[in-house]
Design a protein around this motif. Structure first.
Motif, PDB file in Angstrom:
ATOM      1  N   LYS A  79       0.815  -1.200   0.000  1.00  0.00           N
ATOM      2  CA  LYS A  79       0.000   0.000   0.000  1.00  0.00           C
ATOM      3  C   LYS A  79       0.856   1.259   0.000  1.00  0.00           C
ATOM      4  CE  LYS A  79      -3.613   2.403   2.441  1.00  0.00           C
ATOM      5  NZ  LYS A  79      -4.305   2.577   3.677  1.00  0.00           N
ATOM      6  N   HIS A  80       1.877   1.298   0.839  1.00  0.00           N
ATOM      7  CA  HIS A  80       2.744   2.461   0.947  1.00  0.00           C
ATOM      8  C   HIS A  80       4.013   2.203   0.146  1.00  0.00           C
ATOM      9  CE1 HIS A  80       0.233   4.095   4.102  1.00  0.00           C
ATOM     10  NE2 HIS A  80       0.300   2.950   4.738  1.00  0.00           N
ATOM     11  N   ASN A  81       3.990   2.513  -1.136  1.00  0.00           N
ATOM     12  CA  ASN A  81       5.179   2.235  -1.927  1.00  0.00           C
ATOM     13  C   ASN A  81       6.021   3.477  -2.199  1.00  0.00           C
ATOM     14  OD1 ASN A  81       3.376   3.379  -3.665  1.00  0.00           O
ATOM     15  ND2 ASN A  81       3.693   1.921  -5.314  1.00  0.00           N
ATOM     16  N   LYS A  82       5.527   4.653  -1.830  1.00  0.00           N
ATOM     17  CA  LYS A  82       6.281   5.894  -2.027  1.00  0.00           C
ATOM     18  C   LYS A  82       6.643   6.503  -0.677  1.00  0.00           C
ATOM     19  CE  LYS A  82       5.857   6.017  -6.527  1.00  0.00           C
ATOM     20  NZ  LYS A  82       6.965   5.996  -7.440  1.00  0.00           N
ATOM     21  N   VAL A  83       7.783   7.139  -0.625  1.00  0.00           N
ATOM     22  CA  VAL A  83       8.249   7.773   0.603  1.00  0.00           C
ATOM     23  C   VAL A  83       7.225   8.805   1.087  1.00  0.00           C
ATOM     24  CG1 VAL A  83      10.037   9.287   1.554  1.00  0.00           C
ATOM     25  CG2 VAL A  83      10.683   7.350   0.115  1.00  0.00           C
ATOM     26  N   GLY A  84       6.613   9.532   0.169  1.00  0.00           N
ATOM     27  CA  GLY A  84       5.647  10.555   0.541  1.00  0.00           C
ATOM     28  C   GLY A  84       4.455  10.023   1.309  1.00  0.00           C
ATOM     29  N   SER A  85       4.148   8.747   1.162  1.00  0.00           N
ATOM     30  CA  SER A  85       2.994   8.181   1.865  1.00  0.00           C
ATOM     31  C   SER A  85       3.310   7.802   3.312  1.00  0.00           C
ATOM     32  CB  SER A  85       2.458   6.963   1.113  1.00  0.00           C
ATOM     33  OG  SER A  85       3.383   5.907   1.150  1.00  0.00           O
ATOM     34  N   VAL A  86       4.585   7.758   3.681  1.00  0.00           N
ATOM     35  CA  VAL A  86       4.955   7.375   5.046  1.00  0.00           C
ATOM     36  C   VAL A  86       5.800   8.429   5.759  1.00  0.00           C
ATOM     37  CG1 VAL A  86       4.822   4.901   4.590  1.00  0.00           C
ATOM     38  CG2 VAL A  86       6.992   6.081   4.269  1.00  0.00           C
ATOM     39  N   MET A  87       6.130   9.514   5.085  1.00  0.00           N
ATOM     40  CA  MET A  87       6.998  10.522   5.698  1.00  0.00           C
ATOM     41  C   MET A  87       6.237  11.334   6.738  1.00  0.00           C
ATOM     42  SD  MET A  87       7.384  13.281   2.647  1.00  0.00           S
ATOM     43  CE  MET A  87       6.132  14.527   2.348  1.00  0.00           C
ATOM     44  N   THR A  88       6.972  11.907   7.674  1.00  0.00           N
ATOM     45  CA  THR A  88       6.417  12.785   8.685  1.00  0.00           C
ATOM     46  C   THR A  88       6.196  14.152   8.072  1.00  0.00           C
ATOM     47  OG1 THR A  88       7.600  11.614  10.418  1.00  0.00           O
ATOM     48  CG2 THR A  88       6.869  13.837  10.932  1.00  0.00           C
ATOM     49  N   MET A  89       4.990  14.678   8.221  1.00  0.00           N
ATOM     50  CA  MET A  89       4.690  15.988   7.650  1.00  0.00           C
ATOM     51  C   MET A  89       5.055  17.122   8.620  1.00  0.00           C
ATOM     52  SD  MET A  89       3.631  15.237   4.685  1.00  0.00           S
ATOM     53  CE  MET A  89       2.593  16.425   3.893  1.00  0.00           C
ATOM     54  N   ASP A  90       4.997  16.877   9.921  1.00  0.00           N
ATOM     55  CA  ASP A  90       5.324  17.878  10.935  1.00  0.00           C
ATOM     56  C   ASP A  90       6.797  17.729  11.283  1.00  0.00           C
ATOM     57  OD1 ASP A  90       5.137  19.840  12.889  1.00  0.00           O
ATOM     58  OD2 ASP A  90       4.528  18.403  14.425  1.00  0.00           O
ATOM     59  N   VAL A  91       7.661  18.379  10.518  1.00  0.00           N
ATOM     60  CA  VAL A  91       9.100  18.195  10.654  1.00  0.00           C
ATOM     61  C   VAL A  91       9.676  19.191  11.653  1.00  0.00           C
ATOM     62  CG1 VAL A  91      11.311  18.243   9.428  1.00  0.00           C
ATOM     63  CG2 VAL A  91       9.273  17.359   8.300  1.00  0.00           C
TER      64      VAL A  91
END
Length: 178
Positions: free
Chosen positions: A2-14
């Motif tokens: 399901k999560h094949n791209k980094v953008g789908s699992v990265m932290t948005m609040d950096v």
């Protein structure tokens, strides 16, 4: 997967530091947030380095104890690695303490590519340069959206939603064909 791209699992609040952030503030942020590293950004929010707990430990380990006699000349201090260690020992800011150059990935890279990069470059964290950063050089960005059966309108993913609100150029949303 399901999560094949980094953008789908990265932290948005950096959480990040700027070049001049004091050493003690970096240590406090890492401890308070219970994180092991953070990116260092310049005045344009571009990643210029990364600070990890390892960098902090190197700083503490290389700092001489007050009771140790000073040594006037050390042959080992002539090697590049020794000079980097010595610089970290006297670092007072994030910019002086950070590891450079930063090893980064893009939000649209696959997770497998990111894992290989981490293994090849011997790093434990990867700042993600997303499409918002790339939008500065673009004339137009096109993002896709899905139609949901149980809702009216379009559904945007996290990366597309962020891009829509923060891109530095016009954004066009293209719906999925039904």
């Amino acid at each position: 997967m399901k999560h094949n791209k980094v953008g789908s699992v990265m932290t948005m609040d950096v959480v990040r530091a700027v070049y001049g952030t004091p050493f003690k503030e970096v240590a406090r942020v890492l401890a308070d947030r219970r994180i092991s590293g953070l990116p260092v950004v310049d005045e344009d929010d571009r990643v210029v380095g990364v600070i990890s707990e390892t960098d902090l430990m190197a700083h503490q380990a290389a700092t001489p104890a007050p009771y140790e006699p000073s040594r006037r000349f050390r042959l080992a201090a002539l090697t590049p690695a020794a000079r980097r260690r010595a610089a970290k020992a006297t670092a007072r800011t994030a910019g002086q303490l950070m590891s450079t150059p930063p090893v980064t990935v893009h939000a649209d890279d696959t997770i497998i590519e990111a894992a290989r990069t981490m293994a090849r470059r011997h790093v434990e964290r990867l700042p993600v340069l997303d499409v918002v950063d790339r939008s500065a050089a673009a004339d137009l960005v096109i993002v896709g959206a899905r139609r949901r059966q149980d809702h009216f309108g379009l559904q945007l993913g996290r990366v597309a939603h962020t891009l829509l609100h923060h891109a530095q150029c016009p954004v066009t949303v293209v719906p999925q064909r039904v």
